[in-house]
Write a protein that holds these residues in place. Structure first.
Motif, PDB file in Angstrom:
ATOM      1  N   SER A 188       7.899  -4.994   0.126  1.00  0.00           N
ATOM      2  CA  SER A 188       6.817  -5.025  -0.856  1.00  0.00           C
ATOM      3  C   SER A 188       7.064  -4.003  -1.958  1.00  0.00           C
ATOM      4  N   ASP A 189       6.427  -4.219  -3.110  1.00  0.00           N
ATOM      5  CA  ASP A 189       6.568  -3.286  -4.232  1.00  0.00           C
ATOM      6  C   ASP A 189       6.132  -1.880  -3.824  1.00  0.00           C
ATOM      7  N   PRO A 220       9.620  -9.447  -3.388  1.00  0.00           N
ATOM      8  CA  PRO A 220       8.707  -8.920  -2.367  1.00  0.00           C
ATOM      9  C   PRO A 220       8.015  -9.996  -1.537  1.00  0.00           C
ATOM     10  N   THR A 234       5.324  -9.771   1.467  1.00  0.00           N
ATOM     11  CA  THR A 234       4.476  -8.740   2.068  1.00  0.00           C
ATOM     12  C   THR A 234       4.328  -8.837   3.578  1.00  0.00           C
ATOM     13  N   ASP A 242       5.953  -6.401   6.480  1.00  0.00           N
ATOM     14  CA  ASP A 242       6.454  -5.180   5.871  1.00  0.00           C
ATOM     15  C   ASP A 242       6.015  -3.994   6.724  1.00  0.00           C
TER      16      ASP A 242
END
Length: 317
Positions: free
Chosen positions: A129-130, A150, A152, A155
């Motif tokens: 993810s960012d 990304p 999510t 993660d």
């Protein structure tokens, strides 16, 4: 390196072992040892621990494909391995050293970074993810291109939230992971489509797919790549399950050893790969989209033209 072989039908005689530092030209392979076929195993000492070697085994009537080490040892990068070497339904072999997969690169040592350089990695596809990328940036040579796609679910942040729930049971964990896989399949088609676009460009190779532990998002991504190349489904599943050998969950288990046994089992289920996870995903795709091929073509935009390019770049002639 431990080399094992089986010859079918059974026969007697010698097996000749050839070696090269490159897999691009079979003519560069030179003989290094002759063993008896019935030995079925031999140990080869590489010429250098930092130089990758490739091998071919030959008898009087047959020869192997190109052999190399799939799992590549790193100091501080988990689950680093080569996706190459597998054979398709039509007995074409996937090239070694073209697509790699791994866990988190944010704690890579200088030794790890040098190994990445020696593997000539050009492009890293980061599925984290960012938020995770900002907190834990990748440590690699600046000449390596980093592409963020990304995804999510699964993660670090999601896993940590699950592990904070001390009421979590093993069955809860399995269900949560299975549901997260379906979420990935349904909600991140654009990211997987872009991954295939990257893989159809010869200039991007060699490519490294990376995540947190490199087992879930990367596991699905690797499964789709192998399937698209024509690797048998059971072989692609075996590659997914190989993370059992490359991820040491003992340290994670140590952190929860004082917790109830049911919670320890739940954490183990979260941090492991399980055939139930990948089979659940395959069954879901087949039920909703008819076949995996339909999903790849219609949802991930992997056209026949792109598939031809993928096989051109990733299969030996």
């Amino acid at each position: 390196m431990l080399l094992k072989w089986e010859v079918s039908p059974d026969q007697e005689g010698d097996i000749n072992i050839y070696s090269s530092h490159s897999d691009t030209d079979i003519g560069n392979f030179t003989p290094i040892r002759t063993s008896n076929i019935t030995d079925q195993v031999t140990i080869i000492s590489p010429s250098s621990p930092d130089i990758r070697e490739f091998y071919i085994l030959k008898t009087t009537s047959a020869y192997s494909g190109i052999i190399s080490n799939r799992i590549i040892e790193m100091s501080n990068i988990k689950n680093f391995r080569d996706l190459g070497g597998y054979f398709t339904h039509t007995d074409q072999q996937m090239k070694w050293g073209r697509v790699f997969r791994s866990g988190d690169l944010s704690s890579a040592t200088l030794y790890d970074q040098e190994r990445l350089r020696r593997l000539n990695i050009k492009t890293i596809i980061d599925f984290r993810s960012d938020k995770t990328v900002k907190i834990y940036p990748i440590l690699v040579h600046p000449t390596i291109r980093k592409i963020s796609l990304p995804i999510t679910p699964m993660d670090d942040e999601t896993i940590n939230e699950m592990m904070d729930n001390e009421k979590l049971t093993r069955s809860d964990a399995i269900r949560d992971v299975q549901n997260s896989y379906i979420g990935i399949i349904e909600n991140y088609k654009t990211e997987f489509a872009e991954m295939f676009n990257i893989l159809t460009d010869e200039n991007n190779y060699p490519v490294l797919l990376t995540g947190s532990l490199g087992k879930d998002r990367i596991g699905l991504a690797a499964f789709f790549i192998l399937y698209a190349l024509g690797i048998p489904q059971n072989v692609a599943i075996d590659d997914y399950l190989l993370s059992r050998q490359t991820i040491d969950i003992s340290a994670i288990a140590e952190n929860v050893k004082d917790k109830p046994e049911y919670f320890q089992e739940a954490v183990t289920a979260l941090m492991s790969v399980n055939v139930a996870y990948i089979n659940y995903s395959i069954d879901y795709i087949n039920q909703k989209y008819g076949t995996i091929d339909n999903y790849l073509e219609k949802e991930l935009k992997l056209t026949s033209g792109k598939r031809i390019l993928l096989r051109k770049h990733l299969l030996y002639n």
